[in-house]
Write a protein that holds these residues in place. Structure first.
Motif, PDB file in Angstrom:
ATOM      1  N   SER A 159     -73.334  65.786 115.034  1.00 27.35           N
ATOM      2  CA  SER A 159     -73.962  66.307 114.101  1.00 27.35           C
ATOM      3  C   SER A 159     -73.853  65.273 112.630  1.00 27.35           C
ATOM      4  CB  SER A 159     -73.652  67.679 113.730  1.00 27.35           C
ATOM      5  OG  SER A 159     -72.215  67.707 113.257  1.00 27.35           O
ATOM      6  N   VAL A 160     -74.633  65.773 111.650  1.00 23.76           N
ATOM      7  CA  VAL A 160     -74.345  64.836 110.635  1.00 23.76           C
ATOM      8  C   VAL A 160     -74.693  65.734 109.308  1.00 23.76           C
ATOM      9  CG1 VAL A 160     -75.335  62.486 111.278  1.00 23.76           C
ATOM     10  CG2 VAL A 160     -76.943  64.219 110.335  1.00 23.76           C
ATOM     11  N   GLN A 161     -74.027  65.511 108.270  1.00 23.30           N
ATOM     12  CA  GLN A 161     -73.961  66.518 107.116  1.00 23.30           C
ATOM     13  C   GLN A 161     -74.428  65.466 105.930  1.00 23.30           C
ATOM     14  OE1 GLN A 161     -70.760  68.724 106.291  1.00 23.30           O
ATOM     15  NE2 GLN A 161     -70.924  70.189 108.127  1.00 23.30           N
ATOM     16  N   SER A 162     -75.065  66.050 104.957  1.00 22.75           N
ATOM     17  CA  SER A 162     -75.564  65.022 103.473  1.00 22.75           C
ATOM     18  C   SER A 162     -75.094  65.844 102.510  1.00 22.75           C
ATOM     19  CB  SER A 162     -76.792  64.652 103.580  1.00 22.75           C
ATOM     20  OG  SER A 162     -77.846  65.753 103.754  1.00 22.75           O
ATOM     21  N   LYS A 163     -74.448  65.205 101.508  1.00 30.20           N
ATOM     22  CA  LYS A 163     -74.016  65.887 100.267  1.00 30.20           C
ATOM     23  C   LYS A 163     -74.661  64.939  99.099  1.00 30.20           C
ATOM     24  CE  LYS A 163     -69.836  67.708 101.752  1.00 30.20           C
ATOM     25  NZ  LYS A 163     -68.221  67.590 101.622  1.00 30.20           N
ATOM     26  N   THR A 164     -75.444  65.453  98.227  1.00 29.24           N
ATOM     27  CA  THR A 164     -76.315  64.718  97.491  1.00 29.24           C
ATOM     28  C   THR A 164     -75.617  65.150  95.785  1.00 29.24           C
ATOM     29  OG1 THR A 164     -78.064  66.154  97.229  1.00 29.24           O
ATOM     30  CG2 THR A 164     -78.111  64.372  98.775  1.00 29.24           C
ATOM     31  N   GLY A 165     -75.597  64.165  95.041  1.00 30.00           N
ATOM     32  CA  GLY A 165     -75.541  64.504  93.494  1.00 30.00           C
ATOM     33  C   GLY A 165     -76.929  64.060  92.692  1.00 30.00           C
ATOM     34  N   GLU A 184     -73.607  61.378 100.009  1.00 29.14           N
ATOM     35  CA  GLU A 184     -72.614  61.032 100.973  1.00 29.14           C
ATOM     36  C   GLU A 184     -73.184  61.443 102.231  1.00 29.14           C
ATOM     37  OE1 GLU A 184     -67.907  61.451 100.749  1.00 29.14           O
ATOM     38  OE2 GLU A 184     -68.787  63.151 101.774  1.00 29.14           O
ATOM     39  N   LEU A 185     -72.923  60.567 103.374  1.00 30.67           N
ATOM     40  CA  LEU A 185     -73.428  60.868 104.523  1.00 30.67           C
ATOM     41  C   LEU A 185     -72.098  61.215 105.634  1.00 30.67           C
ATOM     42  CD1 LEU A 185     -75.716  61.189 106.945  1.00 30.67           C
ATOM     43  CD2 LEU A 185     -75.311  58.843 107.210  1.00 30.67           C
ATOM     44  N   GLN A 186     -71.968  62.207 106.215  1.00 28.34           N
ATOM     45  CA  GLN A 186     -70.711  62.579 107.031  1.00 28.34           C
ATOM     46  C   GLN A 186     -71.436  62.484 108.523  1.00 28.34           C
ATOM     47  OE1 GLN A 186     -67.947  66.013 106.264  1.00 28.34           O
ATOM     48  NE2 GLN A 186     -68.627  65.408 104.164  1.00 28.34           N
ATOM     49  N   ILE A 187     -70.605  61.719 109.367  1.00 28.53           N
ATOM     50  CA  ILE A 187     -70.993  61.802 110.683  1.00 28.53           C
ATOM     51  C   ILE A 187     -69.978  62.268 111.722  1.00 28.53           C
ATOM     52  CG2 ILE A 187     -71.690  59.861 112.318  1.00 28.53           C
ATOM     53  CD1 ILE A 187     -72.245  57.927 110.062  1.00 28.53           C
ATOM     54  N   PHE A 188     -70.267  63.087 112.375  1.00 26.68           N
ATOM     55  CA  PHE A 188     -69.366  63.731 113.320  1.00 26.68           C
ATOM     56  C   PHE A 188     -69.593  63.064 114.686  1.00 26.68           C
ATOM     57  CE2 PHE A 188     -70.118  66.548 110.086  1.00 26.68           C
ATOM     58  CZ  PHE A 188     -68.714  66.953 109.554  1.00 26.68           C
ATOM     59  N   GLU A 239     -81.343  61.299 102.413  1.00 24.65           N
ATOM     60  CA  GLU A 239     -81.742  62.405 103.129  1.00 24.65           C
ATOM     61  C   GLU A 239     -83.242  62.011 104.230  1.00 24.65           C
ATOM     62  OE1 GLU A 239     -81.433  65.495 102.832  1.00 24.65           O
ATOM     63  OE2 GLU A 239     -80.227  65.151 101.034  1.00 24.65           O
ATOM     64  N   LYS A 240     -83.523  60.963 104.256  1.00 27.58           N
ATOM     65  CA  LYS A 240     -84.441  60.227 105.270  1.00 27.58           C
ATOM     66  C   LYS A 240     -83.641  59.933 106.432  1.00 27.58           C
ATOM     67  CE  LYS A 240     -87.992  58.034 101.996  1.00 27.58           C
ATOM     68  NZ  LYS A 240     -88.509  56.880 101.565  1.00 27.58           N
ATOM     69  N   ILE A 241     -82.633  59.043 106.176  1.00 25.44           N
ATOM     70  CA  ILE A 241     -81.667  58.914 107.254  1.00 25.44           C
ATOM     71  C   ILE A 241     -80.955  60.104 108.081  1.00 25.44           C
ATOM     72  CG2 ILE A 241     -79.453  57.652 107.951  1.00 25.44           C
ATOM     73  CD1 ILE A 241     -80.394  55.581 106.215  1.00 25.44           C
ATOM     74  N   ALA A 242     -80.383  61.112 107.135  1.00 26.78           N
ATOM     75  CA  ALA A 242     -80.017  62.180 107.714  1.00 26.78           C
ATOM     76  C   ALA A 242     -80.883  62.933 108.732  1.00 26.78           C
ATOM     77  CB  ALA A 242     -79.167  63.072 106.663  1.00 26.78           C
ATOM     78  N   GLU A 243     -82.025  63.425 108.108  1.00 27.85           N
ATOM     79  CA  GLU A 243     -82.994  63.866 108.941  1.00 27.85           C
ATOM     80  C   GLU A 243     -83.561  63.254 110.163  1.00 27.85           C
ATOM     81  OE1 GLU A 243     -85.354  66.901 109.973  1.00 27.85           O
ATOM     82  OE2 GLU A 243     -84.118  66.871 108.298  1.00 27.85           O
ATOM     83  N   ALA A 244     -83.573  61.780 110.022  1.00 24.90           N
ATOM     84  CA  ALA A 244     -84.117  61.090 111.165  1.00 24.90           C
ATOM     85  C   ALA A 244     -83.079  61.202 112.282  1.00 24.90           C
ATOM     86  CB  ALA A 244     -84.301  59.675 110.648  1.00 24.90           C
ATOM     87  N   ILE A 245     -81.790  61.316 111.832  1.00 22.89           N
ATOM     88  CA  ILE A 245     -80.707  61.246 112.896  1.00 22.89           C
ATOM     89  C   ILE A 245     -80.873  62.611 113.592  1.00 22.89           C
ATOM     90  CG2 ILE A 245     -78.086  61.337 112.999  1.00 22.89           C
ATOM     91  CD1 ILE A 245     -77.976  59.263 110.791  1.00 22.89           C
ATOM     92  N   ARG A 246     -80.962  63.791 112.664  1.00 20.26           N
ATOM     93  CA  ARG A 246     -80.880  64.920 113.251  1.00 20.26           C
ATOM     94  C   ARG A 246     -82.100  65.258 114.144  1.00 20.26           C
ATOM     95  NH1 ARG A 246     -80.317  66.454 107.503  1.00 20.26           N
ATOM     96  NH2 ARG A 246     -78.254  66.771 106.951  1.00 20.26           N
ATOM     97  N   GLN A 247     -83.331  64.455 114.027  1.00 13.20           N
ATOM     98  CA  GLN A 247     -84.289  64.563 114.939  1.00 13.20           C
ATOM     99  C   GLN A 247     -84.164  63.933 116.175  1.00 13.20           C
ATOM    100  OE1 GLN A 247     -87.259  66.286 114.608  1.00 13.20           O
ATOM    101  NE2 GLN A 247     -86.913  67.037 112.598  1.00 13.20           N
ATOM    102  N   GLN A 248     -83.460  62.580 116.076  1.00  9.80           N
ATOM    103  CA  GLN A 248     -83.108  62.024 117.387  1.00  9.80           C
ATOM    104  C   GLN A 248     -81.965  62.727 118.033  1.00  9.80           C
ATOM    105  OE1 GLN A 248     -83.275  57.827 117.545  1.00  9.80           O
ATOM    106  NE2 GLN A 248     -83.766  57.506 115.096  1.00  9.80           N
ATOM    107  N   ILE A 249     -81.200  63.259 117.456  1.00  6.88           N
ATOM    108  CA  ILE A 249     -80.257  64.135 118.219  1.00  6.88           C
ATOM    109  C   ILE A 249     -80.835  65.171 118.940  1.00  6.88           C
ATOM    110  CG2 ILE A 249     -78.353  65.597 117.978  1.00  6.88           C
ATOM    111  CD1 ILE A 249     -77.072  63.951 115.726  1.00  6.88           C
ATOM    112  N   ALA A 250     -81.676  65.714 118.133  1.00  8.47           N
ATOM    113  CA  ALA A 250     -82.123  67.101 118.694  1.00  8.47           C
ATOM    114  C   ALA A 250     -83.321  66.797 119.994  1.00  8.47           C
ATOM    115  CB  ALA A 250     -83.193  67.789 117.638  1.00  8.47           C
ATOM    116  N   HIS A 251     -83.963  65.643 119.832  1.00  7.34           N
ATOM    117  CA  HIS A 251     -84.899  65.128 121.056  1.00  7.34           C
ATOM    118  C   HIS A 251     -84.112  64.087 122.091  1.00  7.34           C
ATOM    119  CE1 HIS A 251     -87.553  66.517 117.779  1.00  7.34           C
ATOM    120  NE2 HIS A 251     -88.345  66.911 118.715  1.00  7.34           N
ATOM    121  N   GLY A 252     -82.984  63.987 121.700  1.00  3.63           N
ATOM    122  CA  GLY A 252     -82.323  62.927 122.612  1.00  3.63           C
ATOM    123  C   GLY A 252     -82.669  61.587 122.297  1.00  3.63           C
ATOM    124  N   SER A 253     -81.668  60.704 122.461  1.00  3.94           N
ATOM    125  CA  SER A 253     -81.959  59.274 122.248  1.00  3.94           C
ATOM    126  C   SER A 253     -81.396  58.223 123.463  1.00  3.94           C
ATOM    127  CB  SER A 253     -81.233  58.718 121.096  1.00  3.94           C
ATOM    128  OG  SER A 253     -79.863  58.873 121.266  1.00  3.94           O
TER     129      SER A 253
END
Length: 336
Positions: free
Chosen positions: A244-250, A255-259, A276-290
């Motif tokens: 998973s990934v988490q994003s925290k914005t100011g 900050e991007l946290q990668i687990f 936000e673009k990178i975090a969402e793209a990673i989530r999409q790829q994790i969800a659909h498999g890479s």
């Protein structure tokens, strides 16, 4: 027969009406201009508001089948309306009755008012609307020109950063970056760290363990790359190992946290839009498999050994600096 109003006069001449606009009221209302000739068959309706000693009246022509409009206080600026005072109300009562008879005669004769040409008039509101539309058109054209210049500028920036022979996927990713100041050295050297079969999707700048470099999302992994003058650093996070990934914005950055594989990596200083673009793209790829990254085959090992040998020869010949030799050697060893 002439009917003198406050902002113009109407004259019946043969089978037509002549509307003349004279005087200060016509000029202030924006209707002053050349005489208008309106054939009687073009009259399809007539509106009338009587005058009192306190309030002026008006007579309004419906032309070409258009409906009578609600005017309110805008009567003096309407090109098809003549305003009159209480003193002239009797004359305009007669004109109103006569125009009603003209409309009835046109209906009985089966005349189509919309097929009859007549002098078009423009009100001040019409002219203002035309100017507004022209301004909107110019603004839209200017926006398109600026968008084209921005796209061209981004393409030029991408080429300067990746070189004219750089990978197209890298150039496209650079063009999509929200913040481009810095990271040029890493981007120029990015091609040497990529597999031939992987495709770069997004690039952003970030800081990982005090090293300020770039994070690169491909279709198989997330890569952090720092390429200093005397020291380099590369960290791989295969997408198949990221849980998973988490994003925290100011206000500006985040900050991007990668687990990944039970560990947590934090990459800070990433511009919010890129993050936000990178975090969402990673989530999409994790969800659909890479897909798995390309494996090193037995046939490729001798080739890398041969490259190491050639690299040593270039270093001994003084063609490569020690820093360049060390960076390239580490990259080749990482592929074995």
């Amino acid at each position: 027969m002439q009917y003198a109003g406050l902002n113009g006069q109407i004259e019946v001449v043969g089978d037509a009406l002549i509307i003349r606009r004279t005087g200060m009221v016509a000029r202030m209302g924006g209707t002053a201009g050349p005489d208008r000739r309106i054939p009687l068959p073009a009259i399809s309706g007539v509106g009338f508001k009587d005058a009192t000693r306190l309030v002026n009246g008006h007579i309004q022509l419906g032309l070409g089948g258009r409906p009578i409009r609600e005017l309110g206080s805008q009567a003096t600026g309407d090109p098809d309306t003549v305003v009159f005072t209480h003193k002239a109300r009797d004359q305009f009562h007669q004109l109103h009755k006569w125009l009603q008879s003209v409309v009835e005669l046109n209906l009985r004769a089966g005349i189509d008012p919309s097929a009859v040409a007549y002098g078009q008039g423009e009100s001040r509101l019409d002219r203002l609307e035309q100017k507004r539309q022209q301004l909107d058109d110019r603004l839209e054209q200017k926006k398109q020109e600026l968008d084209e210049k921005d796209q061209h500028h981004r393409a030029q920036q991408a080429e300067r950063m990746t070189g004219p022979d750089g990978r197209r996927d890298v150039q496209d990713a650079v063009a999509r970056m929200g913040w481009k100041l810095g990271g040029g050295r890493e981007i120029k050297n990015l091609g040497a760290h990529l597999y031939d079969t992987e495709t770069v999707q997004l690039i952003a700048q970030g800081t990982y363990s005090d090293d300020q470099g770039i994070i690169v999302l491909t279709d198989t992994r997330l890569l952090f790359l720092f390429h200093g003058i005397v020291r380099q650093r590369k960290e791989d996070f295969p997408l198949r190992s990221i849980s998973s990934v988490q994003s925290k914005t100011g206000m500006i950055t985040g900050e991007l946290q990668i687990f990944s594989s039970g560990n947590t990596a934090k990459i800070s200083g990433v511009v919010k839009d890129d993050l936000e673009k990178i975090a969402e793209a990673i989530r999409q790829q994790i969800a659909h498999g890479s897909p798995s990254p390309p494996a090193t085959t037995a046939a490729s090992a001798p080739d890398i050994t041969d490259q190491l040998r050639k690299l040593a020869e270039l270093y001994e010949a003084g063609i490569l600096t020690e820093a360049e030799f060390t960076a390239k050697k580490q990259e080749l060893l990482g592929r074995m």
